[in-house]
Structures are given as C-alpha cells and as structure tokens.
Enzyme design. Structure first.
Site, PDB file in Angstrom:
ATOM      1  N   LYS A  60       0.846  -1.196   0.000  1.00  0.00           N
ATOM      2  CA  LYS A  60       0.000   0.000   0.000  1.00  0.00           C
ATOM      3  C   LYS A  60       0.875   1.237   0.000  1.00  0.00           C
ATOM      4  O   LYS A  60       1.873   1.297   0.738  1.00  0.00           O
ATOM      5  CB  LYS A  60      -0.905  -0.031   1.237  1.00  0.00           C
ATOM      6  CG  LYS A  60      -1.919   1.109   1.335  1.00  0.00           C
ATOM      7  CD  LYS A  60      -2.772   0.911   2.587  1.00  0.00           C
ATOM      8  CE  LYS A  60      -3.816   2.004   2.745  1.00  0.00           C
ATOM      9  NZ  LYS A  60      -4.640   1.792   3.971  1.00  0.00           N
ATOM     10  N   SER A  80      -9.313   1.636   3.189  1.00  0.00           N
ATOM     11  CA  SER A  80      -8.550   2.377   2.200  1.00  0.00           C
ATOM     12  C   SER A  80      -7.534   1.498   1.488  1.00  0.00           C
ATOM     13  O   SER A  80      -6.947   1.899   0.501  1.00  0.00           O
ATOM     14  CB  SER A  80      -7.835   3.532   2.902  1.00  0.00           C
ATOM     15  OG  SER A  80      -6.919   3.038   3.877  1.00  0.00           O
ATOM     16  N   SER A  84      -9.680  -0.704   7.367  1.00  0.00           N
ATOM     17  CA  SER A  84      -9.086  -0.743   6.039  1.00  0.00           C
ATOM     18  C   SER A  84      -8.167  -1.906   5.710  1.00  0.00           C
ATOM     19  O   SER A  84      -7.622  -1.960   4.626  1.00  0.00           O
ATOM     20  CB  SER A  84      -8.362   0.579   5.772  1.00  0.00           C
ATOM     21  OG  SER A  84      -9.293   1.629   5.789  1.00  0.00           O
TER      22      SER A  84
END
Length: 527
Positions: free
Chosen positions: A108, A185, A209
């Site tokens: 990420k 996210s 997330s």
C-alpha cells in the site's frame, strides 16, 4: 555422463535446475502461496526473476487493460533487478536468504520506501521519496521479499468505503464485480492480491481498512493487536488507531508475513507492549483441527435481520453451522448492552494535523511539503477530501488538549473491560460476526448501507481482529467472517481462523482475471 552428473548436482545440492528443466507456467501462478513458490524454487522449476515477470505480465494485462482494476499506482522499476540478485545469492549458496525469499509483495502506497515514491495517494506527494524504509518494509526486504508494486488507496487513508485518490484517475475496482467497490482504504492492495498481481500484500487499518477490503475481495486480513506491528514510516491518519498488517489469499501466508513484521521498534513506543508476548513463530498455531472444543461467542449485535442483507445474514448462520461441524462449541449469543451508547458517545477529535506534520518532518529536507497547510495550499488532492483537510488544519489544539480527549480514553477503557468481561463470563475464546452485514456497494453509491462492522470493536480497543472468507452472496460477491480476540491473542485467532479456512475453503479467484494466455502474455515488461 559428466554433464548429467553436474545437472544432478545443481538440482539436488544447489536446488537450481538447468534451463531445460524449468516447468513453472502462468497457470501455476494462480493462487500460488509462499510455500508452493518456495517448493518450486527449490525444485528448480522457477527462479525469482521468472516469478516476478509472470506477475508483471498479469499487472500489464489486467490493471490498466481488460477489467481495468486500477489497483496499482506504480510498478517497481527495480523488481526484476532485485529478483536477479536473489537468484544469484541462491545459486551461490543453495539457501534462501529469508522466509520471504523471492516472494513478490504488493505494498500500500502509504508505507515509506527509500527507492520509490510514497504518495499516500496524494498528487502533492507524487515526488516524495522518503530517506529510508518504514520499519515493516525493512523487515520484509531483509526476509527476501520483492516489492513488485505500490498499490492504490483511499487518499490519506480517509475512507473505509472506497479507494479513490488524486494520484490515479478513477476508482480501484473489485475484481469480483468491477462495478463495485474494493472497500477502503487498502482496496488497491486487496484488489491486486485477489487478482494474483503479487503473492502477498500489506495494508493499514485505522477503522476498517485491512479487514474491509479483505472481506470484499475474499481474502484474509489481519488487524493485529495495537503495538504488535510498528507504524514507523507509515503515513498516519490517527495514531491512536493506526496499524499495519497483512492482506493475503490464505491464513498461512498472512501468518508468514506476521512472523516477519511483528516486533519491537524503538521508533514506535507503543510496540514496547509486545515485548515478551511474541512467540518464536506464529506458524506453530496453524492447526487444521483447532476448532475442536473451541468456545466461539456469536456477537449478534453486529448482525440482526433488521440491519443486514438477508443473504449475508443467511451466510453468517451457515458459517456458524460450519464452525459447529468443525467441532466448535458455539455460544449464541454474547452481548455488551452498552456498546451502542459507548460508540455514540465518543467525541470527534482530529489527529491528522499533528500526526501528519510529524510524518512530513520525518521525510527530511527533500520532502515536497513540510506541513499539511502546504498540501492544502497546493490544491493537489482529491476534491472529496477538501472539507476534511480544512477542518483538520483549522483545529490548532493538540489532540490531548481537547476537553473530550480524557472522556474518549475513559470510553475506550470502559469498552475494553466490558468486552473482556463478556468473553470471560461466557468463557469464549473469540467473538465472531460478519465483517460487513451487506455486500460490496456499487462504486459511487454512498446512500445504501455499507454494513461495515469493522469500526465498532477493534479500533477503539486496540484488540486484534482477523477477517477470513465466509463465502459469496448473490453468486459472486464475497463476504468475510471476523474473529475478534483479547489483546495479543493472535495465536488463538490464527488457530481458529486457519481451522475454519481449512474446513471450508471458501476462497475462489475472480473470473475477471483468469490464467494469462500466451496471446495476452506477448507484451512482456523488461527491466
């Protein structure tokens, strides 16, 4: 004869097969695990370089073409070079450099990487190359993992509902139905892992997330106990809640990642709590019979017919039957009557201004922005963030100076004690509930219920929660079963989650990203 014997030596002593013996193909990549890939490497069937190239081919074919998943911000331009280096070391020593040797990982893009930009999804940070790696990134590199790509996220990690950022045009899309959300996210990581763009992934979880995207993409997502994994070098949202963790296709792979990333880091003082609480390896708790005799508490406050989709509700009740069939004692149900009152009583206290400014300061003199105010002034962020960023900047008090700060801390402790009391009084090892009470929403739909159950228990308490595939609703829409435990009860969660996974095998790859044909494979990426 001499040549034949040399070949045998290469295979059995060095673990390297001659070029003609290579037999690893694109079809073997689908749903590959760390163990299966290491076995293939040691049998001489594949090299790290070949493995990386096969994943790069899939990214090329499916991320910005075909189903257009839009999960990848940037492919690592040095991935093949790093793979060749690892292959050379393996050839010279006959040994893997570490437990993640040659394993491509999706990261990420809010984890600092010294050799690639870390954007946090924000156009204003497009050229921000940190001076060093995040603690977790350093650990995975030392273990031999290869960062194959940085993945899309909800910008500033601010949304648990969708993954959209100013660094990429458009939303990241769910491989099971590209009209639907990946959640957020860490949705880019989850979409990429479920589409087999990499073997394993790293996400972050402030409210939902890791577990949300895992649930929506039929993956395993670990939100560990707060303090088990360092947050140093991860762009923050709210340090009272932030943590990193693995997003993988199997429990075993997630455990292998956790083994590498868990541990004390002097740069993140909360990790002091983990000292003396981490076993030599979490792999010892991978017990396919782990549900036999286990007491499982059903937390029905998270899943009632009036506030859930009927297919998700039915699937959850089926999951309880599956737990019973695997030998668990299911206690239906466990309650915390004050839960709703407590969750409605928290004051909203922005932490972003203080926490993010400290992060920007850690980037050194070459950071493109020194303050959140500078980013806001640049206008280089997604419009949906503007009010949140302006509100965060306008609140000039330190979080601890707010009159509600002490109240929030007291509410967090009250919730911890109530949950522990409820679990102790019913003698259950974990609580279970669906990660979402509704299927993935259509992209752009912010009106129908999201159904997330991820925010209510784990983030405010800091207790661990793991999401595991529970099956599918409406034919192809994934759902996740969440196991919630006491602090540092990762061994118990691993045992139960693994046993459930092995008893059910609900994970199925999406049809939108099948095995890559030779025709689609023609445009190879060369570094």
């Amino acid at each position: 004869m001499k040549k034949y014997l040399l070949c045998l030596f290469a295979i059995y002593v060095l673990g390297v097969a001659p070029a003609g013996a290579q037999s690893f193909k694109a079809k073997h990549l689908q749903e590959a695990t760390i163990t299966s890939l290491h076995e293939a490497m040691q049998a001489g069937k594949v090299t790290a370089e070949q493995l990386v190239q096969l994943y790069l081919d899939r990214i090329e074919a499916y991320d910005k073409q075909g189903p257009y998943l839009n999960a990848i911000i940037m492919v690592n331009p040095k991935a093949l070079t790093e793979a060749r280096r690892l292959d050379s070391l393996y050839k010279a020593t006959g040994k893997l450099v570490g437990p993640l040797h040659g394993i491509p990982i999706i990261v990420k893009d809010n984890y600092d990487t010294y050799d690639m930009p870390t954007t946090n999804g924000t156009l204003a940070m497009k050229k921000s190359i940190p001076p060093d790696d995040a603690f977790v990134i350093r650990r995975i590199r030392e273990a031999g993992a290869i960062i194959i790509a940085k993945s899309n996220l909800a910008e500033f990690a601010m949304s648990g509902q969708f993954s959209v950022s100013s660094i990429l045009p458009g939303y990241s899309r769910n491989p099971y139905d590209t009209k639907r959300t990946t959640a957020g996210s860490s949705g880019g990581t989850a979409a990429a892992v479920t589409a087999n763009f990499g073997t394993i992934g790293l996400g972050t979880d402030t409210g939902s997330s890791i577990r949300g995207p895992a649930s929506h993409q039929s993956l395993v997502g670990f939100r560990p106990t707060l303090g088990l994994v360092s947050r140093d070098g991860i762009a923050p949202l709210a340090m009272t809640n932030d943590t990193g963790g693995p997003i993988c296709r199997t429990v075993e792979d997630a455990v292998r990642v956790l083994d590498v990333i868990a541990g004390y880091d002097k740069a993140d003082t909360v990790t002091r709590r983990s000292q003396g609480k981490i076993p030599q390896t979490y792999r010892q708790f991978l017990d396919k019979n782990g549900l036999k005799g286990a007491r499982i508490g059903v937390f029905r406050q998270m899943i009632m017919p009036k506030n859930s989709d009927p297919q998700v509700y039915a699937l959850f009740n089926k999951a309880l039957d599956e737990l019973r069939a695997a030998g668990a004692i299911v206690i239906d149900s466990v309650r915390v009557p004050e839960l709703d009152t407590i969750n409605k009583s928290f004051d909203t206290i922005p932490q972003l201004r203080r926490d993010f400014n400290l992060y920007l300061a850690s980037l050194g003199p070459n950071a493109p922005h020194k303050t959140l105010a500078s980013i806001i002034k640049s206008k280089q962020f997604h419009p949906y963030l503007e009010k949140s960023l302006l509100d965060a900047q306008a609140d000039t008090l330190a979080p601890e100076a707010h009159k509600g700060w002490g109240k929030n801390l007291a509410l967090r402790e009250r919730l911890r004690q109530l949950l522990l009391r409820a679990m102790d009084s019913t003698q259950v090892e974990v609580l279970v509930y669906p990660s979402f009470s509704y299927p993935p929403r259509l992209i752009g739909d912010l009106n129908t219920p999201s159904g997330t159950n991820n925010n209510a228990l784990s983030p405010p308490t800091g207790f661990p929660a793991f999401s595991v595939p529970m099956g599918f609703t409406y034919g192809s829409l994934p759902a996740g079963l969440q196991f919630f435990g006491r602090p540092y009860s990762e061994p118990t969660l691993i045992k139960l989650a693994y046993a459930y996974e092995q008893a059910t095998h609900h994970r199925q790859p999406p049809e939108s990203t099948p095995v890559l044909s030779k025709k689609k494979n023609k445009n190879r990426i060369v570094q």
